[in-house]
Design a protein around this motif. Structure first.
Motif, PDB file in Angstrom:
ATOM      1  N   GLU A 374       0.831  -1.203   0.000  1.00  0.00           N
ATOM      2  CA  GLU A 374       0.000   0.000   0.000  1.00  0.00           C
ATOM      3  C   GLU A 374       0.867   1.255   0.000  1.00  0.00           C
ATOM      4  OE1 GLU A 374      -2.919  -0.192   3.097  1.00  0.00           O
ATOM      5  OE2 GLU A 374      -3.311  -2.312   2.726  1.00  0.00           O
ATOM      6  N   GLY A 375       2.018   1.194  -0.686  1.00  0.00           N
ATOM      7  CA  GLY A 375       2.897   2.336  -0.757  1.00  0.00           C
ATOM      8  C   GLY A 375       3.814   2.399   0.455  1.00  0.00           C
ATOM      9  N   ILE A 376       4.343   3.577   0.728  1.00  0.00           N
ATOM     10  CA  ILE A 376       5.251   3.768   1.855  1.00  0.00           C
ATOM     11  C   ILE A 376       4.432   3.936   3.130  1.00  0.00           C
ATOM     12  CG2 ILE A 376       7.051   5.237   2.827  1.00  0.00           C
ATOM     13  CD1 ILE A 376       7.864   5.941   0.004  1.00  0.00           C
ATOM     14  N   VAL A 377       4.740   3.120   4.122  1.00  0.00           N
ATOM     15  CA  VAL A 377       4.014   3.116   5.397  1.00  0.00           C
ATOM     16  C   VAL A 377       4.883   3.791   6.450  1.00  0.00           C
ATOM     17  CG1 VAL A 377       2.956   1.682   7.174  1.00  0.00           C
ATOM     18  CG2 VAL A 377       2.811   1.012   4.762  1.00  0.00           C
ATOM     19  N   SER A 378       4.288   4.693   7.217  1.00  0.00           N
ATOM     20  CA  SER A 378       5.042   5.423   8.229  1.00  0.00           C
ATOM     21  C   SER A 378       5.520   4.502   9.340  1.00  0.00           C
ATOM     22  CB  SER A 378       4.186   6.540   8.834  1.00  0.00           C
ATOM     23  OG  SER A 378       4.908   7.226   9.845  1.00  0.00           O
ATOM     24  N   GLY A 379       6.767   4.720   9.771  1.00  0.00           N
ATOM     25  CA  GLY A 379       7.301   4.004  10.918  1.00  0.00           C
ATOM     26  C   GLY A 379       6.981   4.677  12.234  1.00  0.00           C
ATOM     27  N   ILE A 380       6.204   5.763  12.186  1.00  0.00           N
ATOM     28  CA  ILE A 380       5.717   6.431  13.403  1.00  0.00           C
ATOM     29  C   ILE A 380       4.262   6.021  13.593  1.00  0.00           C
ATOM     30  CG2 ILE A 380       5.493   8.602  14.639  1.00  0.00           C
ATOM     31  CD1 ILE A 380       8.309   8.199  13.690  1.00  0.00           C
ATOM     32  N   SER A 381       3.926   5.488  14.744  1.00  0.00           N
ATOM     33  CA  SER A 381       2.562   5.018  14.963  1.00  0.00           C
ATOM     34  C   SER A 381       2.107   5.340  16.372  1.00  0.00           C
ATOM     35  CB  SER A 381       2.462   3.509  14.705  1.00  0.00           C
ATOM     36  OG  SER A 381       3.308   2.796  15.584  1.00  0.00           O
ATOM     37  N   GLY A 382       0.799   5.248  16.570  1.00  0.00           N
ATOM     38  CA  GLY A 382       0.175   5.530  17.854  1.00  0.00           C
ATOM     39  C   GLY A 382      -1.138   6.243  17.632  1.00  0.00           C
ATOM     40  N   PRO A 383      -1.959   6.361  18.657  1.00  0.00           N
ATOM     41  CA  PRO A 383      -3.264   7.019  18.503  1.00  0.00           C
ATOM     42  C   PRO A 383      -3.124   8.539  18.456  1.00  0.00           C
ATOM     43  CG  PRO A 383      -2.953   6.357  20.776  1.00  0.00           C
ATOM     44  CD  PRO A 383      -1.771   5.832  20.031  1.00  0.00           C
ATOM     45  N   TRP A 384      -4.068   9.182  17.788  1.00  0.00           N
ATOM     46  CA  TRP A 384      -4.100  10.646  17.781  1.00  0.00           C
ATOM     47  C   TRP A 384      -4.447  11.157  19.173  1.00  0.00           C
ATOM     48  CZ3 TRP A 384      -2.594  14.828  15.378  1.00  0.00           C
ATOM     49  CH2 TRP A 384      -3.237  16.046  15.614  1.00  0.00           C
ATOM     50  N   ARG A 385      -5.401  10.502  19.812  1.00  0.00           N
ATOM     51  CA  ARG A 385      -5.791  10.877  21.169  1.00  0.00           C
ATOM     52  C   ARG A 385      -5.110   9.928  22.154  1.00  0.00           C
ATOM     53  NH1 ARG A 385      -9.558  14.674  20.808  1.00  0.00           N
ATOM     54  NH2 ARG A 385     -10.838  14.816  18.926  1.00  0.00           N
ATOM     55  N   GLY A 386      -3.916  10.256  22.543  1.00  0.00           N
ATOM     56  CA  GLY A 386      -3.127   9.430  23.447  1.00  0.00           C
ATOM     57  C   GLY A 386      -1.700   9.940  23.467  1.00  0.00           C
ATOM     58  N   ASP A 387      -0.863   9.363  24.315  1.00  0.00           N
ATOM     59  CA  ASP A 387       0.510   9.857  24.428  1.00  0.00           C
ATOM     60  C   ASP A 387       1.543   8.845  23.984  1.00  0.00           C
ATOM     61  OD1 ASP A 387       0.253   8.037  26.440  1.00  0.00           O
ATOM     62  OD2 ASP A 387       0.731   9.410  28.081  1.00  0.00           O
ATOM     63  N   ALA A 388       1.125   7.692  23.457  1.00  0.00           N
ATOM     64  CA  ALA A 388       2.066   6.674  23.008  1.00  0.00           C
ATOM     65  C   ALA A 388       2.525   6.989  21.587  1.00  0.00           C
ATOM     66  CB  ALA A 388       1.433   5.289  23.057  1.00  0.00           C
ATOM     67  N   VAL A 389       3.831   7.226  21.412  1.00  0.00           N
ATOM     68  CA  VAL A 389       4.409   7.476  20.099  1.00  0.00           C
ATOM     69  C   VAL A 389       5.478   6.411  19.869  1.00  0.00           C
ATOM     70  CG1 VAL A 389       5.611   9.117  18.617  1.00  0.00           C
ATOM     71  CG2 VAL A 389       4.013   9.951  20.360  1.00  0.00           C
ATOM     72  N   TRP A 390       5.242   5.528  18.895  1.00  0.00           N
ATOM     73  CA  TRP A 390       6.160   4.430  18.608  1.00  0.00           C
ATOM     74  C   TRP A 390       6.961   4.749  17.357  1.00  0.00           C
ATOM     75  CZ3 TRP A 390       6.527   1.073  22.457  1.00  0.00           C
ATOM     76  CH2 TRP A 390       5.429   0.922  23.320  1.00  0.00           C
ATOM     77  N   VAL A 391       8.270   4.509  17.417  1.00  0.00           N
ATOM     78  CA  VAL A 391       9.166   4.838  16.320  1.00  0.00           C
ATOM     79  C   VAL A 391       9.928   3.581  15.908  1.00  0.00           C
ATOM     80  CG1 VAL A 391      11.099   6.263  15.543  1.00  0.00           C
ATOM     81  CG2 VAL A 391       9.416   7.201  17.155  1.00  0.00           C
ATOM     82  N   PRO A 400      15.861  -4.245  12.570  1.00  0.00           N
ATOM     83  CA  PRO A 400      14.635  -3.499  12.871  1.00  0.00           C
ATOM     84  C   PRO A 400      14.377  -3.406  14.372  1.00  0.00           C
ATOM     85  CG  PRO A 400      14.263  -4.949  11.016  1.00  0.00           C
ATOM     86  CD  PRO A 400      15.640  -5.264  11.532  1.00  0.00           C
ATOM     87  N   SER A 401      14.282  -2.177  14.858  1.00  0.00           N
ATOM     88  CA  SER A 401      14.138  -1.890  16.284  1.00  0.00           C
ATOM     89  C   SER A 401      12.927  -0.999  16.507  1.00  0.00           C
ATOM     90  CB  SER A 401      15.398  -1.192  16.818  1.00  0.00           C
ATOM     91  OG  SER A 401      16.561  -1.938  16.531  1.00  0.00           O
ATOM     92  N   VAL A 402      12.473  -0.943  17.741  1.00  0.00           N
ATOM     93  CA  VAL A 402      11.330  -0.111  18.099  1.00  0.00           C
ATOM     94  C   VAL A 402      11.691   0.723  19.324  1.00  0.00           C
ATOM     95  CG1 VAL A 402       8.895  -0.052  18.763  1.00  0.00           C
ATOM     96  CG2 VAL A 402       9.705  -1.828  17.206  1.00  0.00           C
ATOM     97  N   TYR A 403      11.363   2.008  19.270  1.00  0.00           N
ATOM     98  CA  TYR A 403      11.576   2.930  20.381  1.00  0.00           C
ATOM     99  C   TYR A 403      10.239   3.577  20.736  1.00  0.00           C
ATOM    100  CZ  TYR A 403      16.536   2.648  19.092  1.00  0.00           C
ATOM    101  OH  TYR A 403      17.797   2.212  18.795  1.00  0.00           O
ATOM    102  N   ARG A 404      10.134   4.023  21.969  1.00  0.00           N
ATOM    103  CA  ARG A 404       9.009   4.872  22.364  1.00  0.00           C
ATOM    104  C   ARG A 404       9.539   6.290  22.548  1.00  0.00           C
ATOM    105  NH1 ARG A 404       3.919   3.668  26.343  1.00  0.00           N
ATOM    106  NH2 ARG A 404       3.025   5.761  26.257  1.00  0.00           N
ATOM    107  N   TYR A 405       8.853   7.242  21.916  1.00  0.00           N
ATOM    108  CA  TYR A 405       9.326   8.622  21.970  1.00  0.00           C
ATOM    109  C   TYR A 405       8.651   9.362  23.108  1.00  0.00           C
ATOM    110  CZ  TYR A 405      10.333  13.435  20.613  1.00  0.00           C
ATOM    111  OH  TYR A 405      10.750  14.746  20.612  1.00  0.00           O
ATOM    112  N   ASP A 406       9.475   9.894  23.996  1.00  0.00           N
ATOM    113  CA  ASP A 406       9.001  10.710  25.115  1.00  0.00           C
ATOM    114  C   ASP A 406       9.079  12.162  24.660  1.00  0.00           C
ATOM    115  OD1 ASP A 406       8.711  12.242  27.436  1.00  0.00           O
ATOM    116  OD2 ASP A 406       9.732  10.754  28.697  1.00  0.00           O
ATOM    117  N   TYR A 407       7.928  12.741  24.297  1.00  0.00           N
ATOM    118  CA  TYR A 407       7.950  14.095  23.753  1.00  0.00           C
ATOM    119  C   TYR A 407       8.393  15.108  24.811  1.00  0.00           C
ATOM    120  CZ  TYR A 407       6.582  18.416  21.456  1.00  0.00           C
ATOM    121  OH  TYR A 407       6.610  19.671  20.909  1.00  0.00           O
ATOM    122  N   ALA A 408       7.923  14.963  26.035  1.00  0.00           N
ATOM    123  CA  ALA A 408       8.260  15.932  27.083  1.00  0.00           C
ATOM    124  C   ALA A 408       9.767  15.977  27.325  1.00  0.00           C
ATOM    125  CB  ALA A 408       7.517  15.596  28.369  1.00  0.00           C
TER     126      ALA A 408
END
Length: 509
Positions: A374-391, A400-408
């Motif tokens: 389905e084309g290029i898929v973003s490696g950034i995921s998580g809900p719009w309404r929530g604080d979980a940001v997966w990279v 292939p690795s996975v990180y959680r981004y702490d925005y604060a």
């Protein structure tokens, strides 16, 4: 190595002088057409003879067993996906594979702190059976999954009851099932499929792809929701929005362009968003707005916004820039824009109104996005309404690795970084530029041990690709890791046509 210099006795391929075809009144000879009948005894015998010659050479290569062991070590690493919330009480699913597993398993965690339970384990299936996809229902009670035999094509959907482990009798219509999305109430799902045998002329069975809806407990025929009645080569995909009000339907002209519509689930009304097949578009519903990532009138990509009341009236939110904007994901109330900068990825964070906030610093030069059907898929995921940001992240020297981004705190917290027996800190990835025959500058990655002398005496494995808008960006493979461990050098040329610098001719520099 002298064993490799002996003459090889290749099998003779029979020529059939009577074989051929006529096109537009002209006769074309095709003396080897019999080879297209792969299951025929003659074809199988010829293939076996060819393989015998090949293996007679490979078996004589010194050190082959040691090389196989080295590649196997790099290929044997644990894999883990971000959690997929589904159901009450914090229930979540995730994909996992231990280092000894050949195939990913679908796992379940019933609540925070609960142990993982196996839902689907294709490692226990026959070796030629593949779990192509698995999608939990919104309530977490069911999993619809695609199972294929012999490859990852021609999957067939099955529905599993998570609590009992029982397969439901449902058998959705069509063939080559793919791209499944549940209705919010878990009463059924949408999916892409090709027609049933006999519904189309012979030879067209792999065409006329469309989106159907299957209601649980119902038999065929399923309701055809979306597709094309004129062009048989188009294929389709479907997603359901996070707000659960819309199904996002796409019709694809291979990977060159797609049309996008919304199916309003309350009344099944189709709303056009990008009705013309003129560009590549990814659409996300956020509140009463649509985010549209497109290359329409912007070969290097831009982000637009539209109101649900006027979904075809777009306004640019993030304009086209010098880098190729590959994806934009609305996560945690912000926009995460992933761009290809000189064929590797950069992540820029914007506010919901498009205002630039900051760069997200990645672990090294590498890749975040992935290229799928389905084309290029973003490696950034998580809900719009929530604080979980997966990279997601990988490089030539990091699996292939996975990180959680702490925005604060503005930092990436490792969630899963697998051990592949290669210390990434001992290697360097350089990028060099050279001129093609017409003077266009072309980039190339060169990867090697830091302490390797650059004296022109080291073996180099050079490869490149440039087509179908598919970019050659940093990717980890076990074979490449083994080559680096042995002291070899890797070189990857970003050949024009791959999309690293936007659609041709925009990549001219």
């Amino acid at each position: 190595m002298r064993n490799l210099d002996r003459p090889l006795a290749f099998p003779t391929a029979r020529r059939d002088p009577e074989s051929g075809y006529t096109l537009h009144g002209r006769r074309f000879d095709d003396p080897y057409a019999w080879m297209e009948r792969l299951e025929a005894p003659e074809t199988q015998a010829w293939i076996s003879a060819q393989e015998a010659v090949t293996h007679s050479v490979l078996r004589a290569v010194p050190g082959r067993d040691a090389l196989r062991d080295l590649v196997a070590r790099s290929a044997r690493y644990a894999r883990l996906s971000p959690p997929i919330p589904a159901g009450p009480h914090g229930r979540e699913f995730l994909w996992r594979a231990d280092a000894s597993d050949d195939k990913l398993k679908l796992m379940l965690r019933r609540h925070e702190g609960a142990p993982l339970e196996t839902v689907l384990d294709p490692n226990t299936w026959a070796s030629n059976e593949a779990l192509v996809f698995a999608v939990p229902s919104p309530d977490g009670a069911l999993v619809a999954f695609g199972k294929a035999v012999g490859s990852t094509h021609d999957a067939v959907i099955h529905v599993l009851d998570v609590e009992t482990g029982r397969l439901l009798p449902d058998r959705p219509r069509g063939t080559s099932h793919a791209s499944l999305a549940w209705r919010p109430d878990a009463s059924g799902f949408f999916y892409a499929a090709c027609p049933e045998p006999g519904e189309v002329p012979a030879g067209d069975e792999a065409h006329w792809n469309a989106i159907y809806e299957h209601r649980l407990g119902s038999g065929p025929p399923a309701r055809r929701v979306f597709g094309d009645d004129q062009v048989k080569e188009y294929w389709c995909s479907v997603k359901v929005s996070e707000c659960r009000r819309f199904a996002v339907l796409s019709k694809w002209d291979y990977v060159h362009a797609n049309a996008v519509y919304l199916l309003r689930l309350a009344d099944d009304v189709l709303l056009p968003v990008a009705p013309a097949l003129r560009s590549l578009n990814q659409v996300q519903v956020i509140g009463d707005s649509l985010l549209i990532h497109t290359d329409l009138d912007a070969p290097r990509g831009r982000l637009c916004v539209a109101s649900l009341t006027a979904p075809t009236e777009w306004r640019t939110l993030i304009p086209e820039g010098p880098d190729t904007l590959q994806t934009v994901a609305g996560v945690g109330g912000r926009l995460y824009a992933v761009s290809s900068h000189a064929a590797s990825h950069r992540v820029r964070i914007h506010a919901g109104d498009g205002t630039f906030l900051r760069d997200l610093v990645l672990p090294a030069l590498g890749s975040v996005n992935r290229n799928e059907g389905e084309g290029i898929v973003s490696g950034i995921s998580g809900p719009w309404r929530g604080d979980a940001v997966w990279v997601s992240f990988m490089s030539y020297v990091q699996a292939p690795s996975v990180y959680r981004y702490d925005y604060a705190a503005d930092r990436l917290v490792p969630y899963h970084v697998p051990d592949v027996g290669l210390d990434a800190s001992e290697y360097v990835t350089d990028q060099v530029w050279y001129e093609s025959l017409d003077g266009t500058r072309v980039s190339m990655f060169i990867i090697h041990r830091k302490d390797l002398p650059r004296d022109g005496r080291q073996p180099v494995r050079l490869s490149g690709y440039g087509g179908f808008n598919i970019s050659v960006e940093p990717r980890f493979t076990a074979l490449q890791a083994a080559w680096l461990k042995l002291g070899g050098v890797l070189a990857f040329a970003n050949v024009r046509g791959g999309g690293e610098y936007g659609r041709w001719p925009s990549c001219r520099r």
